[in-house]
Design a protein around this motif. Structure first.
Motif, PDB file in Angstrom:
ATOM      1  N   GLY A  77       0.806  -1.217   0.000  1.00 58.39           N
ATOM      2  CA  GLY A  77       0.000   0.000   0.000  1.00 58.39           C
ATOM      3  C   GLY A  77       0.836   1.262   0.000  1.00 58.39           C
ATOM      4  O   GLY A  77       0.437   2.278  -0.551  1.00 58.39           O
ATOM      5  N   VAL A  78       1.989   1.233   0.634  1.00 62.19           N
ATOM      6  CA  VAL A  78       2.795   2.444   0.695  1.00 62.19           C
ATOM      7  C   VAL A  78       4.104   2.304  -0.061  1.00 62.19           C
ATOM      8  O   VAL A  78       4.838   3.270  -0.228  1.00 62.19           O
ATOM      9  N   SER A  79       4.409   1.077  -0.511  1.00 59.96           N
ATOM     10  CA  SER A  79       5.726   0.896  -1.109  1.00 59.96           C
ATOM     11  C   SER A  79       5.757   1.370  -2.557  1.00 59.96           C
ATOM     12  O   SER A  79       4.732   1.565  -3.198  1.00 59.96           O
ATOM     13  N   ASP A  87       3.104   1.521  -6.458  1.00 61.82           N
ATOM     14  CA  ASP A  87       3.052   2.645  -7.390  1.00 61.82           C
ATOM     15  C   ASP A  87       3.479   2.212  -8.786  1.00 61.82           C
ATOM     16  O   ASP A  87       2.870   2.592  -9.782  1.00 61.82           O
ATOM     17  N   LEU A  88       4.528   1.385  -8.814  1.00 62.45           N
ATOM     18  CA  LEU A  88       5.020   0.908 -10.100  1.00 62.45           C
ATOM     19  C   LEU A  88       3.945   0.093 -10.803  1.00 62.45           C
ATOM     20  O   LEU A  88       3.674   0.257 -11.992  1.00 62.45           O
ATOM     21  N   LEU A 111       0.819   0.328 -10.510  1.00 64.74           N
ATOM     22  CA  LEU A 111      -0.265   1.165 -10.997  1.00 64.74           C
ATOM     23  C   LEU A 111       0.179   2.032 -12.165  1.00 64.74           C
ATOM     24  O   LEU A 111      -0.608   2.383 -13.033  1.00 64.74           O
ATOM     25  N   ALA A 112       1.467   2.396 -12.181  1.00 66.47           N
ATOM     26  CA  ALA A 112       1.939   3.345 -13.188  1.00 66.47           C
ATOM     27  C   ALA A 112       2.118   2.698 -14.556  1.00 66.47           C
ATOM     28  O   ALA A 112       1.997   3.369 -15.578  1.00 66.47           O
ATOM     29  N   ARG A 120     -11.470  -5.973   0.969  1.00 64.26           N
ATOM     30  CA  ARG A 120     -11.742  -4.625   0.519  1.00 64.26           C
ATOM     31  C   ARG A 120     -10.474  -3.976  -0.009  1.00 64.26           C
ATOM     32  O   ARG A 120     -10.462  -3.304  -1.015  1.00 64.26           O
ATOM     33  N   VAL A 148      -9.451  -4.967  -3.463  1.00 65.23           N
ATOM     34  CA  VAL A 148     -10.190  -4.239  -4.495  1.00 65.23           C
ATOM     35  C   VAL A 148      -9.565  -2.860  -4.670  1.00 65.23           C
ATOM     36  O   VAL A 148      -9.291  -2.403  -5.770  1.00 65.23           O
ATOM     37  N   ALA A 149      -9.320  -2.241  -3.527  1.00 72.48           N
ATOM     38  CA  ALA A 149      -8.831  -0.869  -3.542  1.00 72.48           C
ATOM     39  C   ALA A 149      -7.459  -0.766  -4.171  1.00 72.48           C
ATOM     40  O   ALA A 149      -7.152   0.205  -4.850  1.00 72.48           O
ATOM     41  N   ALA A 150      -6.640  -1.770  -3.954  1.00 76.53           N
ATOM     42  CA  ALA A 150      -5.283  -1.690  -4.501  1.00 76.53           C
ATOM     43  C   ALA A 150      -5.339  -1.882  -5.982  1.00 76.53           C
ATOM     44  O   ALA A 150      -4.602  -1.303  -6.717  1.00 76.53           O
TER      45      ALA A 150
END
Lengths: 286, 316
Positions: A111-113, A117-118, A120-121, A281, A284-286
C-alpha cells in the motif's frame, strides 16, 4: 454483495445465494461448453449478411452471413478459459508468495511501497496489447494478469496468514509434528478461502476485460473463429441492419462478467463481513 | 522517504516520480522490444534484399544493441525528443500533436461525465449502518463490464433505439472535436461509465475507513451537519486518496481510448497506438505508453504532496 445483511441471515438470503450459484454455474457452462448444445455450424455462410432475426435464424446472421446463434454458442469458450486460467495462475503465484511472506513474518506493505506505485503506473492495457502481438494471446493474458495481479494477492494472503500464525489450531498441528507445507496447505489456507475466492474472482474479471479488449481489436483470436468480443467489432457496422449480431455477444459477455463479479464479492465477503479490517476490501482498492 | 536525509515533501515526491518514470520507461522499452519483426522489414514486405534491409535498419538505428538503443531513446526523451516514426519518417512529437486534440477532448468530456458518476456510484456503494446495500452490487457489476460491452450496449440504446447520436463519430476535418459534442457523447459515455464505477470502488475503502475514524464518529455524534461533516471532516481525510483515485481513473480513460477510438472511428492517440503496434512503429508505441504512465505518476506525486499537507497517508 447483494446486501450483506440480507445474504447473511434468513431464508430469503439463502435463496438468493443459491440463485447466484445456479446462475454462475449456468453462465460458465454455457460459455465454456456452449458448443456441445448446438448442432449448428458457426463457420458456414447460411444467408445474406446481417439478415435480421427470423424463424430459421433466431438471432439473424453476421457480417459474412453466418448464423449468430451458432457463433454465440461457440464464442465464449476461448475467452472464458483463458481468463479462468490466467486468474488461476496469478492467484496461485500470489498465494505461494503471500504464504511465504506471511509465515516468515514479513508484511508486504504494498500500500505504501514503491512496488504498488510501479504496478499502478505501468499502463497495463497498453502493455497487454503489445504483448498480445509479441506472443500468442493466452500467453500474453496470463503474463499480464500475473504481473498485475499476483502482488496484490500476495499482500492479502500475507496479511491474513500472518494473523493466523499464532492461532491455537496451528500450534496443535505443529505439535502433532506436521510439516510446514502441510500446515500451510491443510490448516492455514482453508481458513482463508473467502479472501482467496474474492481475489480469484477479481483476477478473472481483470483477465476477462483484457482478453475482450485484445480480441475486440483483432489482436487475439484469429478471424474465422467465433469469439464474443470480436463478434461485437465485426458486426458493429451492421448494427442498423441486424442489431442482434452485436447485442447478443455483448449481452453474453456482460452476463458473464457481472455474474462472476457479484458472485466473487458475495461469497468472499460473506465470511469477511464481520471482520472490521476486511482485507478483501483492500485488494479491491489496490 | 529515506530515514537519514529528510527531503522537502514536494522535492521528495518529484524525486520519487522521476525514479518511478525511469523504471516504467525501462519496462515499456523492454516490452516493445519483444514485438516480432520491425517497421523496416514489415514495410519492405519481402521486396528487398537482406543488404538493402540492413542499410535501412542501420539508418533507423535498429542494428544497435538493446541497452544502447534504450540509452539513445531515453536521453532523447529527457531532451524533449520523442524520436522519429519508422513508418512515416515524421517526428513522433508532431504525430502525437496531431492526435492530441481529439484524445484530450474525448478524455476531458469523459472525465466531466465520470466524476458525477463516481460520486453517484460511491454513494450507492457506501455503507449504511455498517451494511453494504444492494447498490454496491450494481457498482461492482458496472465496474466489471468489459469496455467493448459498454460500447456495444450504449450504441444500441443511444444510436439504434433512441437515434440520438450516430453510431460512429467521424469528425469533419479541421473542426474542433469540442464543437461536435454530439459526436463525442457516445465514446465519452463508453469510457466514463465503467471508469466511474471503478473509481467509486477504489474510493470506497478510504471512505469506509474515514467514516470509522473516532474523530468523525465523534463529530457525527455531536450533531455536526451533513454538509459540514463532509466538507470539513471527511474531505481532508480522503483528499489524498481521492487524488490518487482520480489519477488512476484518468489513466484508465486514456488506456480506454485504444479500444473506444477504434470502435467509434475517432483518429486520436488510442487509434494511433493500435495501428502503430500493427506497423511495428515502436517509437510511437513507446511514446504513447510513456505518456499514459506519466499521467499516473504525476497524479500520484500530487497525491503525495496533498498527503503531506493534510498529514495523511495517500495509499488507496
Amino acid at each position: 454483495m447483494i446486501g450483506l445483511g440480507v445474504l447473511g441471515f434468513g431464508s430469503a438470503g439463502r435463496a438468493l445465494r443459491w440463485l447466484l450459484v445456479i446462475m454462475l454455474v449456468a453462465v460458465l457452462v454455457f460459455a465454456l461448453f456452449g458448443r456441445c448444445f448446438t448442432g449448428l455450424d458457426p463457420l458456414a455462410t447460411v444467408a445474406r449478411p446481417w439478415t435480421p432475426p427470423n424463424n430459421n435464424h433466431p438471432l439473424g446472421t453476421d457480417v459474412l452471413g453466418r448464423d449468430v446463434l451458432a457463433r454465440l454458442y461457440w464464442g465464449g469458450c476461448t475467452l472464458t478459459a483463458v481468463a479462468l486460467l490466467a486468474a488461476a495462475v496469478s492467484t496461485a503465484f500470489g498465494i505461494a508468495a503471500g504464504l511465504w511472506a506471511g509465515w516468515s513474518g514479513r508484511r508486504i506493505e504494498l500500500g505504501v511501497s514503491a512496488g504498488a506505485d510501479l504496478l499502478l503506473a505501468v499502463p497495463a492495457v497498453l502493455v497487454g496489447l503489445v504483448l498480445a502481438v509479441a506472443f500468442p494471446m493466452p500467453v500474453a493474458v496470463v503474463f499480464a494478469t500475473v504481473v498485475a495481479g499476483a502482488p496484490l494477492t500476495a499482500r492479502v494472503v500475507a496479511d491474513v496468514s500472518s494473523d493466523s500464525r499464532h492461532a491455537t489450531y496451528i500450534d496443535v498441528a505443529r505439535m502433532r509434528g506436521d510439516s510446514l507445507p502441510s500446515i500451510l496447505v491443510q490448516e492455514v489456507l482453508p481458513s482463508h478461502t473467502a479472501v482467496i475466492t474474492t481475489d480469484y474472482g477479481l483476477r478473472v474479471i481483470v483477465a476477462l476485460q483484457l482478453v475482450a479488449t485484445i480480441n475486440a481489436l483483432g489482436l487475439g483470436t484469429a478471424p474465422p473463429q467465433p469469439d464474443w468480443a470480436s463478434m461485437i467489432t465485426e458486426n458493429y457496422s451492421g448494427i442498423g441492419l441486424n442489431a442482434a449480431a452485436t447485442v447478443a455477444p455483448a449481452v453474453a459477455l456482460a452476463v458473464l462478467a457481472t455474474v462472476v463479479a457479484v458472485a466473487a464479492m458475495t461469497f468472499g465477503s460473506s465470511s469477511l463481513g464481520s471482520d472490521p479490517r476486511s482485507k478483501a476490501r483492500e485488494s479491491v482498492a489496490a | 522517504m529515506s530515514d537519514g536525509v529528510r527531503l522537502h515533501p514536494v522535492l521528495a515526491s518529484v524525486a520519487r516520480a522521476a525514479a518511478l518514470l525511469l523504471v516504467v520507461s525501462i519496462i515499456v522499452f523492454g516490452v516493445t522490444a519483444l514485438l516480432p519483426g520491425d517497421a523496416v522489414s514489415l514495410r519492405a514486405a519481402g521486396r528487398m534484399t537482406p543488404e538493402e534491409l540492413a542499410v535501412l535498419r542501420s539508418a533507423a538505428g535498429l542494428d544497435a544493441s538493446l541497452p544502447a538503443r534504450y540509452l539513445t531513446w531515453s536521453t532523447g526523451i529527457v531532451q524533449g525528443d520523442l524520436g522519429t516514426s519508422t513508418s512515416t519518417g515524421r517526428s513522433v512529437a508532431s504525430m502525437l500533436a496531431n492526435r492530441l486534440t481529439v484524445s484530450t477532448s474525448l478524455v476531458a468530456v469523459s472525465l466531466v461525465i465520470a466524476l458525477p458518476l463516481m460520486a453517484l456510484f460511491a454513494l450507492l456503494a457506501s455503507p449504511a449502518h455498517g451494511r453494504r446495500p444492494a447498490g454496491s452490487a450494481v457498482t461492482t457489476a458496472v465496474a466489471a463490464l468489459p469496455q467493448i460491452v459498454v460500447a456495444a450496449l450504449l450504441a444500441t440504446v443511444l444510436s439504434g433505439w433512441a437515434g440520438l447520436v450516430p453510431p460512429v463519430s467521424l469528425l469533419p476535418r479541421g473542426e474542433s472535436p469540442l464543437a461536435r459534442l454530439d459526436l463525442l457523447l457516445l465514446p465519452a459515455l463508453t469510457l466514463a461509465l465503467p471508469a466511474g464505477a471503478y473509481g467509486a470502488m477504489l474510493l470506497r475503502g478510504p471512505l469506509v475507513d474515514a467514516a470509522a475514524t473516532p474523530y468523525i464518529v465523534d463529530a457525527r455524534m455531536r450533531g455536526v451537519g451533513r454538509v459540514r461533516l463532509a466538507s470539513s471532516y471527511i474531505l481532508p481525510v480522503v483528499a489524498a486518496p481521492t487524488v490518487r483515485v482520480l489519477s488512476l481513473v484518468l489513466a484508465g480513460l486514456l488506456s480506454g481510448t485504444a479500444l473506444v477510438e477504434n470502435i467509434f472511428g475517432l483518429s486520436g492517440l488510442g487509434e494511433l497506438f493500435v495501428s502503430s503496434i500493427a506497423t511495428r512503429d515502436v517509437a510511437v508505441v513507446q511514446a504513447i505508453s510513456l505518456l499514459a504512465a506519466a499521467v499516473v505518476v504525476i497524479g500520484m506525486a500530487v497525491a503525495d504532496v496533498v498527503a503531506a499537507r493534510t498529514g495523511r497517508r495517500a495509499s488507496v
